[in-house]
Design an enzyme around this catalytic site. Structure first.
Site, PDB file in Angstrom:
ATOM      1  N   SER A  50       0.851  -1.201   0.000  1.00 27.18           N
ATOM      2  CA  SER A  50       0.000   0.000   0.000  1.00 27.18           C
ATOM      3  C   SER A  50       0.885   1.249   0.000  1.00 27.18           C
ATOM      4  O   SER A  50       2.104   1.162   0.217  1.00 27.18           O
ATOM      5  CB  SER A  50      -0.890   0.005   1.243  1.00 27.18           C
ATOM      6  OG  SER A  50      -0.082   0.211   2.399  1.00 27.18           O
ATOM      7  N   ASP A  83      -1.287  -1.839  -3.942  1.00 29.00           N
ATOM      8  CA  ASP A  83      -2.646  -1.907  -3.390  1.00 29.00           C
ATOM      9  C   ASP A  83      -3.208  -0.486  -3.260  1.00 29.00           C
ATOM     10  O   ASP A  83      -2.553   0.398  -2.695  1.00 29.00           O
ATOM     11  CB  ASP A  83      -2.535  -2.584  -2.007  1.00 29.00           C
ATOM     12  CG  ASP A  83      -3.863  -2.976  -1.424  1.00 29.00           C
ATOM     13  OD1 ASP A  83      -4.801  -3.224  -2.201  1.00 29.00           O
ATOM     14  OD2 ASP A  83      -3.956  -3.053  -0.181  1.00 29.00           O
ATOM     15  N   ASP A 105      -7.226   2.955  -7.703  1.00 30.58           N
ATOM     16  CA  ASP A 105      -8.494   2.991  -6.974  1.00 30.58           C
ATOM     17  C   ASP A 105      -9.102   4.372  -7.118  1.00 30.58           C
ATOM     18  O   ASP A 105      -8.862   5.267  -6.305  1.00 30.58           O
ATOM     19  CB  ASP A 105      -8.267   2.637  -5.503  1.00 30.58           C
ATOM     20  CG  ASP A 105      -9.574   2.617  -4.726  1.00 30.58           C
ATOM     21  OD1 ASP A 105     -10.627   2.917  -5.332  1.00 30.58           O
ATOM     22  OD2 ASP A 105      -9.546   2.312  -3.523  1.00 30.58           O
ATOM     23  N   GLU A 135     -11.419  -0.468  -9.442  1.00 24.98           N
ATOM     24  CA  GLU A 135     -12.513  -0.761  -8.506  1.00 24.98           C
ATOM     25  C   GLU A 135     -13.779  -0.010  -8.888  1.00 24.98           C
ATOM     26  O   GLU A 135     -13.738   1.158  -9.251  1.00 24.98           O
ATOM     27  CB  GLU A 135     -12.083  -0.378  -7.079  1.00 24.98           C
ATOM     28  CG  GLU A 135     -13.162  -0.636  -6.033  1.00 24.98           C
ATOM     29  CD  GLU A 135     -12.626  -0.602  -4.599  1.00 24.98           C
ATOM     30  OE1 GLU A 135     -11.475  -1.026  -4.370  1.00 24.98           O
ATOM     31  OE2 GLU A 135     -13.377  -0.143  -3.715  1.00 24.98           O
ATOM     32  N   SER A 217     -10.638 -10.197   5.181  1.00 24.92           N
ATOM     33  CA  SER A 217     -10.139 -10.867   6.389  1.00 24.92           C
ATOM     34  C   SER A 217     -11.302 -11.453   7.181  1.00 24.92           C
ATOM     35  O   SER A 217     -12.408 -10.904   7.175  1.00 24.92           O
ATOM     36  CB  SER A 217      -9.366  -9.872   7.264  1.00 24.92           C
ATOM     37  OG  SER A 217      -8.028  -9.780   6.826  1.00 24.92           O
ATOM     38  N   ASN A 257      -8.099 -10.331  -1.028  1.00 25.04           N
ATOM     39  CA  ASN A 257      -7.144  -9.481  -0.292  1.00 25.04           C
ATOM     40  C   ASN A 257      -7.235  -9.689   1.210  1.00 25.04           C
ATOM     41  O   ASN A 257      -8.324  -9.571   1.796  1.00 25.04           O
ATOM     42  CB  ASN A 257      -7.461  -8.011  -0.571  1.00 25.04           C
ATOM     43  CG  ASN A 257      -6.998  -7.555  -1.923  1.00 25.04           C
ATOM     44  OD1 ASN A 257      -6.662  -8.365  -2.769  1.00 25.04           O
ATOM     45  ND2 ASN A 257      -6.977  -6.260  -2.129  1.00 25.04           N
ATOM     46  N   ASP A 259      -5.208  -8.536   4.788  1.00 25.28           N
ATOM     47  CA  ASP A 259      -4.194  -7.784   5.530  1.00 25.28           C
ATOM     48  C   ASP A 259      -4.462  -7.866   7.033  1.00 25.28           C
ATOM     49  O   ASP A 259      -3.599  -8.274   7.813  1.00 25.28           O
ATOM     50  CB  ASP A 259      -4.194  -6.319   5.062  1.00 25.28           C
ATOM     51  CG  ASP A 259      -3.075  -5.516   5.701  1.00 25.28           C
ATOM     52  OD1 ASP A 259      -2.258  -6.100   6.446  1.00 25.28           O
ATOM     53  OD2 ASP A 259      -3.002  -4.295   5.476  1.00 25.28           O
ATOM     54  N   SER A 260      -5.668  -7.520   7.445  1.00 23.42           N
ATOM     55  CA  SER A 260      -5.979  -7.440   8.889  1.00 23.42           C
ATOM     56  C   SER A 260      -5.672  -8.745   9.619  1.00 23.42           C
ATOM     57  O   SER A 260      -5.171  -8.722  10.753  1.00 23.42           O
ATOM     58  CB  SER A 260      -7.450  -7.071   9.096  1.00 23.42           C
ATOM     59  OG  SER A 260      -7.690  -5.788   8.590  1.00 23.42           O
TER      60      SER A 260
HETATM   61  P1  13P Z   1      -8.689  -6.612   5.235  1.00 26.08           P
HETATM   62  O1  13P Z   1      -8.654  -5.362   6.057  1.00 26.08           O
HETATM   63  O2  13P Z   1     -10.035  -7.290   5.353  1.00 26.08           O
HETATM   64  O3  13P Z   1      -7.574  -7.542   5.529  1.00 26.08           O
HETATM   65  O4  13P Z   1      -8.568  -6.178   3.689  1.00 26.08           O
HETATM   66  C1  13P Z   1      -7.311  -5.927   3.119  1.00 26.08           C
HETATM   67  C2  13P Z   1      -7.427  -5.303   1.773  1.00 26.08           C
HETATM   68  O5  13P Z   1      -8.451  -5.247   1.152  1.00 26.08           O
HETATM   69  C3  13P Z   1      -6.191  -4.744   1.208  1.00 26.08           C
HETATM   70  O6  13P Z   1      -6.441  -4.079   0.008  1.00 26.08           O
HETATM   71  O1  G3H Z   2      -6.796  -1.920   2.191  1.00 24.90           O
HETATM   72  C1  G3H Z   2      -5.964  -1.527   2.996  1.00 24.90           C
HETATM   73  C2  G3H Z   2      -4.841  -2.408   3.417  1.00 24.90           C
HETATM   74  O2  G3H Z   2      -5.188  -3.120   4.582  1.00 24.90           O
HETATM   75  C3  G3H Z   2      -3.585  -1.629   3.576  1.00 24.90           C
HETATM   76  O3  G3H Z   2      -3.638  -0.895   4.746  1.00 24.90           O
HETATM   77  O4  G3H Z   2      -3.074   1.385   3.942  1.00 24.90           O
HETATM   78  O5  G3H Z   2      -2.850   0.778   6.372  1.00 24.90           O
HETATM   79  O6  G3H Z   2      -1.248  -0.156   4.684  1.00 24.90           O
HETATM   80  P1  G3H Z   2      -2.635   0.363   4.945  1.00 24.90           P
HETATM   81 ZN    ZN Z   3      -8.353  -3.122  -0.097  1.00 25.18          ZN
END
Ligand code: 13P
Ligand code: G3H
Ligand code: ZN
Length: 312
Positions: A50, A83, A105, A135, A217, A257, A259-260
Protein backbone atom coordinates in the site's frame (compact mmCIF):
# COMPACT_ATOMS: atom_id res chain seq x y z
CA UNK A 1 11.47 -17.64 -11.21
CA UNK A 2 11.31 -13.87 -11.78
CA UNK A 3 8.34 -11.79 -10.66
CA UNK A 4 5.26 -12.55 -12.77
CA UNK A 5 2.10 -10.62 -13.63
CA UNK A 6 -1.26 -11.97 -12.49
CA UNK A 7 -2.48 -12.83 -16.01
CA UNK A 8 -1.61 -16.52 -16.00
CA UNK A 9 -2.44 -16.91 -12.28
CA UNK A 10 -5.95 -15.52 -12.79
CA UNK A 11 -6.62 -17.58 -15.94
CA UNK A 12 -5.80 -20.80 -14.10
CA UNK A 13 -7.65 -19.71 -10.94
CA UNK A 14 -10.77 -18.84 -12.93
CA UNK A 15 -10.76 -22.14 -14.76
CA UNK A 16 -9.80 -24.14 -11.66
CA UNK A 17 -12.38 -22.63 -9.29
CA UNK A 18 -9.91 -21.28 -6.75
CA UNK A 19 -8.49 -17.85 -5.85
CA UNK A 20 -5.04 -16.35 -5.34
CA UNK A 21 -4.30 -14.81 -1.94
CA UNK A 22 -3.12 -11.21 -2.06
CA UNK A 23 -1.40 -10.46 1.22
CA UNK A 24 -0.15 -7.03 2.33
CA UNK A 25 3.54 -6.70 3.15
CA UNK A 26 5.17 -4.06 5.35
CA UNK A 27 8.38 -5.62 6.64
CA UNK A 28 10.79 -8.53 6.34
CA UNK A 29 8.99 -10.86 8.75
CA UNK A 30 5.69 -10.54 6.88
CA UNK A 31 7.34 -11.15 3.48
CA UNK A 32 9.11 -14.21 4.90
CA UNK A 33 5.99 -15.62 6.56
CA UNK A 34 3.81 -15.33 3.45
CA UNK A 35 6.33 -16.69 0.96
CA UNK A 36 7.49 -19.54 3.22
CA UNK A 37 3.88 -20.70 3.62
CA UNK A 38 3.21 -20.38 -0.12
CA UNK A 39 6.51 -22.10 -0.97
CA UNK A 40 5.82 -25.07 1.29
CA UNK A 41 2.29 -25.43 -0.09
CA UNK A 42 3.34 -24.88 -3.69
CA UNK A 43 0.88 -22.01 -4.09
CA UNK A 44 1.02 -18.96 -6.37
CA UNK A 45 0.87 -15.75 -4.34
CA UNK A 46 0.45 -11.98 -4.69
CA UNK A 47 2.44 -9.69 -2.39
CA UNK A 48 0.82 -6.29 -2.22
CA UNK A 49 2.15 -2.96 -1.04
CA UNK A 50 0.00 0.00 0.00
CA UNK A 51 1.01 3.67 -0.10
CA UNK A 52 1.33 3.43 3.68
CA UNK A 53 3.68 0.45 3.38
CA UNK A 54 5.87 2.36 0.93
CA UNK A 55 5.96 5.30 3.31
CA UNK A 56 6.83 3.04 6.25
CA UNK A 57 9.37 0.68 4.72
CA UNK A 58 10.54 2.51 1.56
CA UNK A 59 9.86 1.26 -1.98
CA UNK A 60 13.39 -0.06 -2.57
CA UNK A 61 13.52 -2.04 0.68
CA UNK A 62 10.20 -3.71 -0.12
CA UNK A 63 11.22 -4.59 -3.68
CA UNK A 64 14.54 -6.00 -2.47
CA UNK A 65 12.81 -8.04 0.25
CA UNK A 66 10.50 -9.50 -2.39
CA UNK A 67 13.50 -10.27 -4.62
CA UNK A 68 15.06 -12.13 -1.68
CA UNK A 69 11.84 -14.06 -1.16
CA UNK A 70 11.88 -15.09 -4.83
CA UNK A 71 15.45 -16.33 -4.50
CA UNK A 72 14.40 -18.39 -1.45
CA UNK A 73 11.22 -19.72 -3.11
CA UNK A 74 12.13 -20.12 -6.77
CA UNK A 75 9.40 -22.63 -7.59
CA UNK A 76 6.28 -20.54 -7.01
CA UNK A 77 4.92 -17.65 -9.09
CA UNK A 78 4.98 -14.38 -7.13
CA UNK A 79 3.40 -11.11 -8.29
CA UNK A 80 4.21 -7.72 -6.77
CA UNK A 81 1.18 -5.46 -6.69
CA UNK A 82 0.40 -1.88 -5.67
CA UNK A 83 -2.65 -1.91 -3.39
CA UNK A 84 -5.09 1.03 -3.65
CA UNK A 85 -3.05 3.34 -5.86
CA UNK A 86 -4.74 6.71 -5.39
CA UNK A 87 -3.62 8.41 -8.60
CA UNK A 88 -1.67 8.04 -11.84
CA UNK A 89 1.62 9.17 -10.27
CA UNK A 90 1.86 6.45 -7.63
CA UNK A 91 0.89 3.82 -10.23
CA UNK A 92 3.56 5.13 -12.61
CA UNK A 93 6.15 5.11 -9.84
CA UNK A 94 5.41 1.44 -9.08
CA UNK A 95 5.37 0.45 -12.77
CA UNK A 96 8.73 2.17 -13.20
CA UNK A 97 9.95 0.68 -9.91
CA UNK A 98 9.57 -3.00 -10.76
CA UNK A 99 5.99 -3.93 -9.76
CA UNK A 100 4.18 -6.36 -12.06
CA UNK A 101 0.67 -5.22 -11.15
CA UNK A 102 -0.94 -1.99 -9.93
CA UNK A 103 -4.34 -1.05 -8.62
CA UNK A 104 -5.77 2.32 -9.51
CA UNK A 105 -8.49 2.99 -6.97
CA UNK A 106 -10.58 5.81 -8.41
CA UNK A 107 -13.79 4.39 -6.96
CA UNK A 108 -14.44 7.54 -4.94
CA UNK A 109 -14.85 9.56 -8.16
CA UNK A 110 -17.80 9.60 -10.56
CA UNK A 111 -18.20 6.68 -12.98
CA UNK A 112 -16.90 8.81 -15.88
CA UNK A 113 -13.89 10.10 -13.93
CA UNK A 114 -13.11 6.58 -12.70
CA UNK A 115 -13.04 5.43 -16.36
CA UNK A 116 -10.84 8.34 -17.42
CA UNK A 117 -8.25 7.89 -14.62
CA UNK A 118 -8.20 4.09 -14.93
CA UNK A 119 -7.76 4.26 -18.71
CA UNK A 120 -4.72 6.52 -18.35
CA UNK A 121 -3.10 4.08 -15.90
CA UNK A 122 -3.92 1.09 -18.14
CA UNK A 123 -2.29 2.75 -21.17
CA UNK A 124 0.92 3.43 -19.25
CA UNK A 125 1.03 0.10 -17.42
CA UNK A 126 0.28 -2.06 -20.47
CA UNK A 127 3.01 -0.28 -22.43
CA UNK A 128 5.37 -1.58 -19.72
CA UNK A 129 3.90 -5.11 -19.46
CA UNK A 130 2.24 -4.40 -16.12
CA UNK A 131 -1.36 -5.37 -15.40
CA UNK A 132 -4.00 -3.17 -13.77
CA UNK A 133 -6.78 -3.71 -11.23
CA UNK A 134 -9.52 -1.08 -10.81
CA UNK A 135 -12.51 -0.76 -8.51
CA UNK A 136 -16.22 -0.11 -8.99
CA UNK A 137 -18.41 0.43 -5.93
CA UNK A 138 -17.26 1.59 -2.51
CA UNK A 139 -16.24 -0.63 0.42
CA UNK A 140 -16.87 0.35 4.02
CA UNK A 141 -14.07 0.34 6.60
CA UNK A 142 -10.62 1.81 7.12
CA UNK A 143 -7.86 1.99 4.53
CA UNK A 144 -4.82 4.26 4.81
CA UNK A 145 -6.51 6.21 7.63
CA UNK A 146 -9.56 6.97 5.46
CA UNK A 147 -12.68 5.70 7.19
CA UNK A 148 -15.68 5.00 4.92
CA UNK A 149 -18.82 4.54 7.02
CA UNK A 150 -21.29 1.78 6.20
CA UNK A 151 -23.78 4.48 5.08
CA UNK A 152 -21.29 5.91 2.57
CA UNK A 153 -20.36 2.52 1.13
CA UNK A 154 -22.16 1.29 -2.00
CA UNK A 155 -22.45 -2.03 -3.76
CA UNK A 156 -21.10 -2.36 -7.29
CA UNK A 157 -23.85 -1.86 -9.87
CA UNK A 158 -23.75 -4.84 -12.26
CA UNK A 159 -25.10 -2.78 -15.16
CA UNK A 160 -21.94 -0.62 -15.08
CA UNK A 161 -19.29 -3.34 -15.31
CA UNK A 162 -19.31 -4.12 -19.06
CA UNK A 163 -18.94 -0.48 -20.05
CA UNK A 164 -16.24 0.06 -17.42
CA UNK A 165 -14.17 -2.96 -18.43
CA UNK A 166 -14.51 -2.28 -22.16
CA UNK A 167 -13.74 1.43 -22.01
CA UNK A 168 -10.78 1.14 -19.60
CA UNK A 169 -9.12 -2.05 -20.87
CA UNK A 170 -8.46 -3.00 -17.24
CA UNK A 171 -7.26 -6.55 -16.39
CA UNK A 172 -9.24 -7.25 -13.19
CA UNK A 173 -12.02 -5.58 -11.26
CA UNK A 174 -12.52 -5.13 -7.51
CA UNK A 175 -16.18 -5.11 -6.57
CA UNK A 176 -18.14 -4.20 -3.44
CA UNK A 177 -20.51 -6.97 -2.33
CA UNK A 178 -20.45 -6.51 1.44
CA UNK A 179 -16.82 -7.01 2.48
CA UNK A 180 -15.10 -4.13 4.24
CA UNK A 181 -11.61 -3.09 5.29
CA UNK A 182 -10.23 -3.55 8.79
CA UNK A 183 -11.07 -5.76 11.78
CA UNK A 184 -14.51 -4.31 12.62
CA UNK A 185 -16.53 -5.24 9.57
CA UNK A 186 -19.95 -6.02 10.98
CA UNK A 187 -22.01 -4.84 13.93
CA UNK A 188 -22.24 -7.42 16.74
CA UNK A 189 -25.49 -9.34 16.53
CA UNK A 190 -25.85 -8.89 12.74
CA UNK A 191 -25.32 -11.81 10.39
CA UNK A 192 -22.52 -11.12 7.88
CA UNK A 193 -23.74 -11.98 4.39
CA UNK A 194 -21.98 -11.24 1.12
CA UNK A 195 -24.22 -10.34 -1.84
CA UNK A 196 -23.65 -13.38 -4.03
CA UNK A 197 -26.58 -12.30 -6.20
CA UNK A 198 -24.60 -9.21 -7.27
CA UNK A 199 -21.43 -11.26 -7.81
CA UNK A 200 -23.27 -13.76 -10.03
CA UNK A 201 -24.89 -11.02 -12.09
CA UNK A 202 -21.47 -9.44 -12.64
CA UNK A 203 -20.05 -12.86 -13.55
CA UNK A 204 -22.71 -13.30 -16.21
CA UNK A 205 -22.17 -9.86 -17.68
CA UNK A 206 -18.38 -10.25 -18.05
CA UNK A 207 -17.77 -14.02 -18.34
CA UNK A 208 -14.16 -15.09 -17.89
CA UNK A 209 -13.15 -11.76 -16.35
CA UNK A 210 -11.22 -11.92 -13.03
CA UNK A 211 -12.97 -10.37 -10.04
CA UNK A 212 -11.19 -9.16 -6.88
CA UNK A 213 -12.47 -9.07 -3.30
CA UNK A 214 -10.96 -6.50 -0.94
CA UNK A 215 -11.61 -6.42 2.80
CA UNK A 216 -11.71 -10.22 2.99
CA UNK A 217 -10.14 -10.87 6.39
CA UNK A 218 -12.07 -13.21 8.65
CA UNK A 219 -10.68 -11.80 11.92
CA UNK A 220 -9.65 -15.08 13.64
CA UNK A 221 -11.14 -15.03 17.12
CA UNK A 222 -8.27 -17.05 18.63
CA UNK A 223 -5.89 -14.17 17.90
CA UNK A 224 -8.39 -11.52 19.05
CA UNK A 225 -8.65 -13.47 22.33
CA UNK A 226 -4.86 -13.68 22.78
CA UNK A 227 -4.55 -9.94 22.08
CA UNK A 228 -7.27 -9.07 24.57
CA UNK A 229 -5.90 -11.43 27.22
CA UNK A 230 -2.48 -9.82 26.94
CA UNK A 231 -3.28 -6.16 27.36
CA UNK A 232 -5.07 -5.45 24.06
CA UNK A 233 -8.53 -3.95 23.69
CA UNK A 234 -10.17 -5.09 20.46
CA UNK A 235 -13.88 -4.94 21.10
CA UNK A 236 -16.37 -6.46 18.66
CA UNK A 237 -13.78 -7.39 16.03
CA UNK A 238 -15.74 -9.37 13.41
CA UNK A 239 -14.72 -10.55 9.94
CA UNK A 240 -16.10 -12.26 6.82
CA UNK A 241 -17.10 -15.90 7.47
CA UNK A 242 -14.63 -18.24 5.79
CA UNK A 243 -17.31 -20.42 4.20
CA UNK A 244 -18.51 -17.38 2.24
CA UNK A 245 -14.98 -16.67 1.03
CA UNK A 246 -14.60 -20.30 -0.03
CA UNK A 247 -17.79 -19.95 -2.06
CA UNK A 248 -16.47 -16.74 -3.62
CA UNK A 249 -13.15 -18.42 -4.49
CA UNK A 250 -15.02 -21.05 -6.52
CA UNK A 251 -16.62 -18.31 -8.65
CA UNK A 252 -15.15 -15.55 -10.85
CA UNK A 253 -13.31 -14.19 -7.81
CA UNK A 254 -9.63 -14.81 -8.60
CA UNK A 255 -7.94 -12.54 -6.02
CA UNK A 256 -8.80 -12.28 -2.33
CA UNK A 257 -7.14 -9.48 -0.29
CA UNK A 258 -6.06 -10.17 3.27
CA UNK A 259 -4.19 -7.78 5.53
CA UNK A 260 -5.98 -7.44 8.89
CA UNK A 261 -5.70 -11.17 9.68
CA UNK A 262 -1.90 -10.96 9.30
CA UNK A 263 -1.82 -7.94 11.61
CA UNK A 264 -3.86 -9.82 14.21
CA UNK A 265 -1.56 -12.86 14.11
CA UNK A 266 1.52 -10.68 14.33
CA UNK A 267 0.16 -8.54 17.18
CA UNK A 268 -1.08 -11.59 19.11
CA UNK A 269 2.41 -13.12 18.95
CA UNK A 270 4.15 -9.96 20.11
CA UNK A 271 1.66 -9.24 22.92
CA UNK A 272 1.74 -12.80 24.21
CA UNK A 273 5.53 -13.05 24.36
CA UNK A 274 5.97 -9.57 25.83
CA UNK A 275 3.33 -10.24 28.48
CA UNK A 276 4.63 -13.68 29.42
CA UNK A 277 8.26 -12.56 29.42
CA UNK A 278 8.55 -9.02 30.77
CA UNK A 279 12.32 -9.47 30.85
CA UNK A 280 12.62 -9.98 27.05
CA UNK A 281 13.99 -7.13 24.97
CA UNK A 282 15.52 -8.91 21.97
CA UNK A 283 13.14 -8.36 19.02
CA UNK A 284 13.99 -11.79 17.69
CA UNK A 285 12.33 -13.36 20.72
CA UNK A 286 8.88 -11.93 20.03
CA UNK A 287 9.13 -11.51 16.25
CA UNK A 288 9.90 -15.22 15.83
CA UNK A 289 6.55 -16.09 17.41
CA UNK A 290 4.77 -13.27 15.57
CA UNK A 291 6.19 -14.38 12.21
CA UNK A 292 5.15 -17.99 12.87
CA UNK A 293 1.57 -16.81 13.52
CA UNK A 294 1.51 -14.92 10.21
CA UNK A 295 2.79 -18.03 8.43
CA UNK A 296 0.03 -20.10 10.08
CA UNK A 297 -2.61 -17.61 8.93
CA UNK A 298 -1.37 -17.71 5.33
CA UNK A 299 -1.10 -21.52 5.27
CA UNK A 300 -4.63 -21.81 6.65
CA UNK A 301 -5.98 -19.42 3.98
CA UNK A 302 -4.24 -21.24 1.15
CA UNK A 303 -5.49 -24.67 2.28
CA UNK A 304 -8.92 -23.95 3.71
CA UNK A 305 -10.18 -20.80 1.98
CA UNK A 306 -8.43 -20.03 -1.31
CA UNK A 307 -7.88 -23.56 -2.60
CA UNK A 308 -4.57 -22.56 -4.20
CA UNK A 309 -2.32 -25.24 -2.63
CA UNK A 310 -0.46 -27.24 -5.27
CA UNK A 311 -1.39 -24.80 -8.08
CA UNK A 312 2.05 -23.22 -8.57
P1 13P B 1 -8.69 -6.61 5.24
O1 13P B 1 -8.65 -5.36 6.06
O2 13P B 1 -10.03 -7.29 5.35
O3 13P B 1 -7.57 -7.54 5.53
O4 13P B 1 -8.57 -6.18 3.69
C1 13P B 1 -7.31 -5.93 3.12
C2 13P B 1 -7.43 -5.30 1.77
O5 13P B 1 -8.45 -5.25 1.15
C3 13P B 1 -6.19 -4.74 1.21
O6 13P B 1 -6.44 -4.08 0.01
O1 G3H C 1 -6.80 -1.92 2.19
C1 G3H C 1 -5.96 -1.53 3.00
C2 G3H C 1 -4.84 -2.41 3.42
O2 G3H C 1 -5.19 -3.12 4.58
C3 G3H C 1 -3.59 -1.63 3.58
O3 G3H C 1 -3.64 -0.90 4.75
O4 G3H C 1 -3.07 1.39 3.94
O5 G3H C 1 -2.85 0.78 6.37
O6 G3H C 1 -1.25 -0.16 4.68
P1 G3H C 1 -2.63 0.36 4.95
ZN1 ZN D 1 -8.35 -3.12 -0.10
Amino acid sequence: MALVTTTEMFKKAYEGGYAIGAFNVNNMEIVQAITEAAGELNSPIILQVSAGARKYANHTYLVKLVEAAIAENPNIPIALHLDHGADFDICKSCVDGGFTSVMIDASKYSFEENIEITKKVVEYAHAHNVVVEAELGKLAGIEDDVNVSAEDSSYTQPDEVEEFVTKTGVDSLAIAIGTSHGAFKFKPGTKPQLRFDILHEIEQRIPGFPIVLHGASSVPQNYVKIINENGGALKDAIGVPEDQLREAARSAVCKINIDSDLRLGLTAGIRQVMNEHPDYFDPRQYLTVARANVKDVVAHKIKEVLGSAGKA
